[in-house]
Motif scaffolding. Structure first.
Motif, short mmCIF file in Angstrom:
data_model
loop_
_atom_site.label_atom_id
_atom_site.label_comp_id
_atom_site.label_asym_id
_atom_site.label_seq_id
_atom_site.Cartn_x
_atom_site.Cartn_y
_atom_site.Cartn_z
N TRP A 280 -3.68 0.59 -3.03
CA TRP A 280 -3.23 -0.75 -2.68
C TRP A 280 -2.82 -1.47 -3.95
CZ3 TRP A 280 -6.73 1.87 0.06
CH2 TRP A 280 -6.71 1.77 1.44
N CYS B 151 -2.48 -1.74 -9.58
CA CYS B 151 -2.87 -1.03 -8.36
C CYS B 151 -4.33 -0.63 -8.44
CB CYS B 151 -2.03 0.23 -8.19
SG CYS B 151 -0.27 -0.07 -8.11
N THR C 185 -4.70 7.07 -0.93
CA THR C 185 -4.13 5.74 -0.64
C THR C 185 -4.43 4.79 -1.77
OG1 THR C 185 -4.39 6.06 1.73
CG2 THR C 185 -4.20 3.79 0.95
N ARG D 246 0.83 -1.20 0.00
CA ARG D 246 0.00 0.00 0.00
C ARG D 246 0.87 1.24 0.00
NH1 ARG D 246 -3.51 -1.37 3.93
NH2 ARG D 246 -3.04 -3.39 3.11
N TYR E 191 5.43 2.58 -1.52
CA TYR E 191 4.64 1.38 -1.29
C TYR E 191 5.35 0.50 -0.27
CZ TYR E 191 1.38 2.11 -5.13
OH TYR E 191 0.39 2.60 -5.93
#
Length: 145
Positions: A140, A76, A138, A45, A114
């Motif tokens: 991930w 992502c 944000t 993340r 990340y």
């Protein structure tokens, strides 16, 4: 503000996915407790304006930081109310910097990098993660199986 305390569950877990327990959130900080069975991970993340902190309470693992290259944007996703579970297909990530961790270890990832956590041991890994609450951008990643 009232002082708050919590106890992080450390019993073994047999779940097929890593277990996250949100323990605190405010407009300045958020914290979560994680239980990862052997082989499980917290997906990489990145918080663009918030440093990430991981404190390991039990178990052994690997703190991963992608210091030289961001993961491919095609692998992502940014969760939102309109895009909560429809992540892109799993794909390999570039090689991260790998740091062995165990009870009492603290991993820190500066904003914009990340980072992730993998249980490489043979028992449950218990960790607490903390970030500032500015997680507006944000994102991930999804890992290959």
């Amino acid at each position: 503000m009232t002082l708050r305390t919590f106890t992080v569950p450390t019993e073994p877990c047999a779940d097929s996915v890593a277990r996250k327990l949100g323990v605190f959130a405010s407009d300045r900080m958020q914290a979560a407790a994680w239980r990862l069975a052997p082989g499980q991970d917290i997906s990489a993340r990145m918080h663009p304006r918030a440093d990430g902190l991981v404190v390991v309470l039990a178990g052994r693992g690997e703190f991963q930081v992608f210091e030289t290259a961001e993961p491919d944007p095609a692998g992502c996703y940014v969760p939102s109310a309109h895009y909560p579970l429809d992540a892109p297909p799993k794909r390999p990530l570039p090689e991260p910097g790998r740091h062995e961790i165990g009870p009492g270890s603290v991993g820190v990832a500066p904003a914009g990098l990340y980072y992730g956590l993998v249980n490489t041991g043979d028992e449950v890994l218990v960790a607490v993660t903390v970030t500032a609450s500015d997680t507006s951008g944000t994102s991930w990643t999804v890992r290959a199986s």
